[in-house]
Scaffold this motif. Structure first.
Motif, mmCIF file in Angstrom:
data_model
loop_
_atom_site.group_PDB
_atom_site.id
_atom_site.type_symbol
_atom_site.label_atom_id
_atom_site.label_comp_id
_atom_site.label_asym_id
_atom_site.label_seq_id
_atom_site.Cartn_x
_atom_site.Cartn_y
_atom_site.Cartn_z
ATOM 1 N N GLY A 137 0.297 -10.406 7.065
ATOM 2 C CA GLY A 137 -0.955 -10.992 7.504
ATOM 3 C C GLY A 137 -2.141 -10.190 7.045
ATOM 4 O O GLY A 137 -2.012 -9.315 6.175
ATOM 5 N N LEU A 138 -3.288 -10.496 7.632
ATOM 6 C CA LEU A 138 -4.539 -9.819 7.318
ATOM 7 C C LEU A 138 -4.862 -8.852 8.455
ATOM 8 O O LEU A 138 -4.838 -9.234 9.631
ATOM 9 N N GLY B 31 -5.426 -0.423 10.922
ATOM 10 C CA GLY B 31 -4.588 -1.227 11.795
ATOM 11 C C GLY B 31 -3.110 -1.087 11.497
ATOM 12 O O GLY B 31 -2.694 -0.284 10.654
ATOM 13 N N SER B 32 -2.323 -1.888 12.214
ATOM 14 C CA SER B 32 -0.867 -1.821 12.099
ATOM 15 C C SER B 32 -0.275 -3.214 11.940
ATOM 16 O O SER B 32 -0.841 -4.208 12.409
ATOM 17 N N GLN C 16 7.629 -0.722 10.107
ATOM 18 C CA GLN C 16 6.446 -0.511 10.927
ATOM 19 C C GLN C 16 5.407 0.193 10.080
ATOM 20 O O GLN C 16 5.668 1.275 9.548
ATOM 21 N N MET C 17 4.240 -0.424 9.960
ATOM 22 C CA MET C 17 3.185 0.106 9.102
ATOM 23 C C MET C 17 1.964 0.426 9.959
ATOM 24 O O MET C 17 1.375 -0.490 10.556
ATOM 25 N N ASN C 18 1.618 1.686 10.005
ATOM 26 C CA ASN C 18 0.460 2.151 10.770
ATOM 27 C C ASN C 18 -0.585 2.736 9.844
ATOM 28 O O ASN C 18 -0.290 3.052 8.682
ATOM 29 N N SER C 19 -1.798 2.888 10.345
ATOM 30 C CA SER C 19 -2.893 3.481 9.565
ATOM 31 C C SER C 19 -3.011 2.834 8.202
ATOM 32 O O SER C 19 -3.106 3.514 7.166
ATOM 33 N N LEU C 20 -3.005 1.526 8.181
ATOM 34 C CA LEU C 20 -3.021 0.793 6.913
ATOM 35 C C LEU C 20 -4.306 1.018 6.146
ATOM 36 O O LEU C 20 -5.394 1.178 6.732
ATOM 37 N N VAL D 168 -5.041 -5.799 3.559
ATOM 38 C CA VAL D 168 -5.767 -4.849 4.386
ATOM 39 C C VAL D 168 -7.228 -4.850 3.942
ATOM 40 O O VAL D 168 -7.519 -4.521 2.785
ATOM 41 N N SER D 169 -8.104 -5.213 4.828
ATOM 42 C CA SER D 169 -9.532 -5.266 4.495
ATOM 43 C C SER D 169 -10.213 -3.943 4.857
ATOM 44 O O SER D 169 -9.831 -3.275 5.808
#
Length: 122
Positions: free
Chosen positions: A10-11, A16-17, A82-86, A120-121
């Motif tokens: 998603g966006l 974000g995560s 799990q993706m954090n601090s994108l 990721v914006s």
């Protein structure tokens, strides 16, 4: 034969995560090493993370180490990312793959999903 279906993209804003999932069906899921790769427009497919069939060992690309975590649930035939601090540079189509080894190399994987878009914006 193993079928893989990714979801969870998603966006999201920078910082974000997101959690990606890859559901598998077909042959014995638990015997395969699993990997996540990503591909941005005009770029080669890039290794992100991989995990052994038991979940006991993992590998990460330097660019995501400390921010992303790969895990698997063999009872659910699912692997997660799990993706954090994108960051904006994480923007790509993310694909999961299954193979005999939890390799860095795309060519060593036998089965691939269709991918899920992560944007990721800034």
């Amino acid at each position: 034969q193993v079928q893989l279906v990714e979801s969870g993209g998603g966006l999201v804003q920078a910082g974000g995560s997101l959690r990606l999932s890859c559901a598998a069906s077909g042959r014995t899921f638990s015997s395969y090493g699993l990997g996540w790769f990503r591909q941005a427009p005009g770029k080669e497919r890039e290794f992100v993370a991989s995990i052994t069939w038991s979940g006991g060992s993992t590998r990460y690309a330097d660019s995501v180490k400390g921010r992303f975590t790969i895990s698997r649930d063999n009872a659910k035939n699912t692997v997660y990312l799990q993706m954090n601090s994108l960051k904006p540079e994480d923007t790509a189509v993310y694909l999961c793959a299954a193979g005999r080894r939890y390799s860095y190399t795309p060519g060593e994987y036998d089965y691939w999903g269709q991918g899920t878009q992560v944007t990721v914006s800034s």
